[in-house]
Design a protein around this motif. Structure first.
Motif, short mmCIF file in Angstrom:
data_model
loop_
_atom_site.label_atom_id
_atom_site.label_comp_id
_atom_site.label_asym_id
_atom_site.label_seq_id
_atom_site.Cartn_x
_atom_site.Cartn_y
_atom_site.Cartn_z
N UNK A 2 -8.63 -28.86 -90.20
CA UNK A 2 -7.43 -29.56 -90.65
C UNK A 2 -7.75 -30.70 -91.60
N UNK A 3 -6.80 -30.96 -92.46
CA UNK A 3 -6.90 -32.05 -93.43
C UNK A 3 -6.23 -33.29 -92.84
N UNK A 4 -6.85 -34.44 -93.03
CA UNK A 4 -6.28 -35.72 -92.61
C UNK A 4 -5.75 -36.40 -93.87
N UNK A 5 -4.44 -36.66 -93.88
CA UNK A 5 -3.78 -37.26 -95.05
C UNK A 5 -3.24 -38.63 -94.67
N UNK A 6 -3.75 -39.66 -95.35
CA UNK A 6 -3.23 -41.02 -95.18
C UNK A 6 -2.11 -41.21 -96.19
N UNK A 31 9.32 -37.51 -98.51
CA UNK A 31 8.68 -37.72 -97.21
C UNK A 31 9.19 -36.74 -96.15
N UNK A 32 10.42 -36.31 -96.28
CA UNK A 32 10.93 -35.27 -95.37
C UNK A 32 10.11 -34.01 -95.52
N UNK A 33 9.83 -33.61 -96.76
CA UNK A 33 9.02 -32.41 -97.00
C UNK A 33 7.60 -32.58 -96.49
N UNK A 34 7.01 -33.76 -96.70
CA UNK A 34 5.66 -34.02 -96.22
C UNK A 34 5.61 -33.90 -94.70
N UNK A 35 6.59 -34.46 -94.01
CA UNK A 35 6.64 -34.37 -92.55
C UNK A 35 6.78 -32.93 -92.08
N UNK A 36 7.56 -32.14 -92.80
CA UNK A 36 7.75 -30.73 -92.43
C UNK A 36 6.45 -29.94 -92.58
N UNK A 37 5.60 -30.34 -93.52
CA UNK A 37 4.34 -29.65 -93.76
C UNK A 37 3.25 -30.07 -92.77
N UNK A 38 3.38 -31.24 -92.18
CA UNK A 38 2.36 -31.74 -91.26
C UNK A 38 2.55 -31.20 -89.85
N UNK A 39 1.46 -31.21 -89.11
CA UNK A 39 1.50 -30.78 -87.70
C UNK A 39 1.62 -31.96 -86.74
N UNK A 40 1.30 -33.15 -87.21
CA UNK A 40 1.40 -34.35 -86.37
C UNK A 40 1.26 -35.56 -87.28
N UNK A 41 1.71 -36.71 -86.77
CA UNK A 41 1.51 -37.97 -87.49
C UNK A 41 0.96 -38.99 -86.50
N UNK A 42 0.01 -39.77 -86.97
CA UNK A 42 -0.65 -40.78 -86.14
C UNK A 42 -0.10 -42.15 -86.51
N UNK A 43 0.25 -42.91 -85.48
CA UNK A 43 0.78 -44.25 -85.67
C UNK A 43 0.08 -45.25 -84.76
N UNK A 44 -0.05 -46.46 -85.25
CA UNK A 44 -0.38 -47.59 -84.39
C UNK A 44 0.93 -48.10 -83.79
N UNK A 45 0.83 -49.00 -82.85
CA UNK A 45 2.02 -49.48 -82.14
C UNK A 45 3.06 -50.08 -83.06
#
Length: 183
Positions: A2-6, A31-45
């Motif tokens: 998998x690719x990690x995209x910041x 950003x809606x399209x980017x989210x649809x293409x991703x499998x997960x998103x990582x967030x800090x608190x």
């Protein structure tokens, strides 16, 4: 692998502040399209708690299509949250990580599937220090904030990035797509 995209928003003077940008319909759609293409998103608190705003639009849509579509996309994508203080996430599609960011990303990279997005400044900085980001997407708004949190704070090693693509929006924002240049 998998690719990690910041992917992060910033001002012309390099500050990351979700309130300083000028998001419009076109940027929400991107950003809606980017989210649809991703499998997960990582967030800090901190970023995770800011993004919880979008839950209100799931319950009470705004009537503005691009914002409501973004709210649905952010609601749907699995979120992995890194926090030492949160006890739960209060969002069905979010879970707290019980690993370090490095351990979690190394594990995710080995799995098959779509891209993993990173949407928090603090996590981007940590992952940069470990060379775990495959692609950077900086959305630069035509705004000079004058103050705030600089994206590249506490980066002590030189990193040379290679521009691979750009995308310009009608409102003046530009997304700069980079990958780490191999020296």
């Amino acid at each position: 692998m998998r690719k990690i995209i910041a992917a992060i928003n910033m001002t012309l003077d390099g500050f990351c502040d979700h309130m300083a940008g000028l998001p419009d319909e076109e940027i929400h759609d991107h950003y809606t399209e980017l989210l649809k293409e991703g499998d997960a998103i990582l967030y800090g608190r901190i970023t995770y708690q800011l993004m919880q705003y979008w839950q209100t639009l799931i319950k009470n849509p705004s009537g503005e299509k691009s914002m409501d579509d973004f709210a649905m996309a952010i609601d749907k994508i699995p979120k992995i949250v890194f926090s030492h203080t949160l006890k739960n996430t209060d969002w069905d599609s979010a879970k707290l990580s019980n690993q370090t960011i490095e351990e979690e990303v190394l594990e995710l990279k080995q799995q098959s599937g779509g891209a993993i997005l990173v949407g928090s400044r603090s996590l981007i900085i940590q992952l940069m220090k470990h060379n775990l980001i495959d692609e950077y997407q900086f959305c630069v708004y035509p705004v000079i904030a004058g103050a705030g949190l600089p994206l590249f704070e506490n980066i002590n090693e030189r990193a040379i990035l290679k521009l691979i693509k750009t995308k310009t929006f009608g409102g003046g924002a530009v997304i700069l797509y980079y990958e780490l240049k191999k020296e």
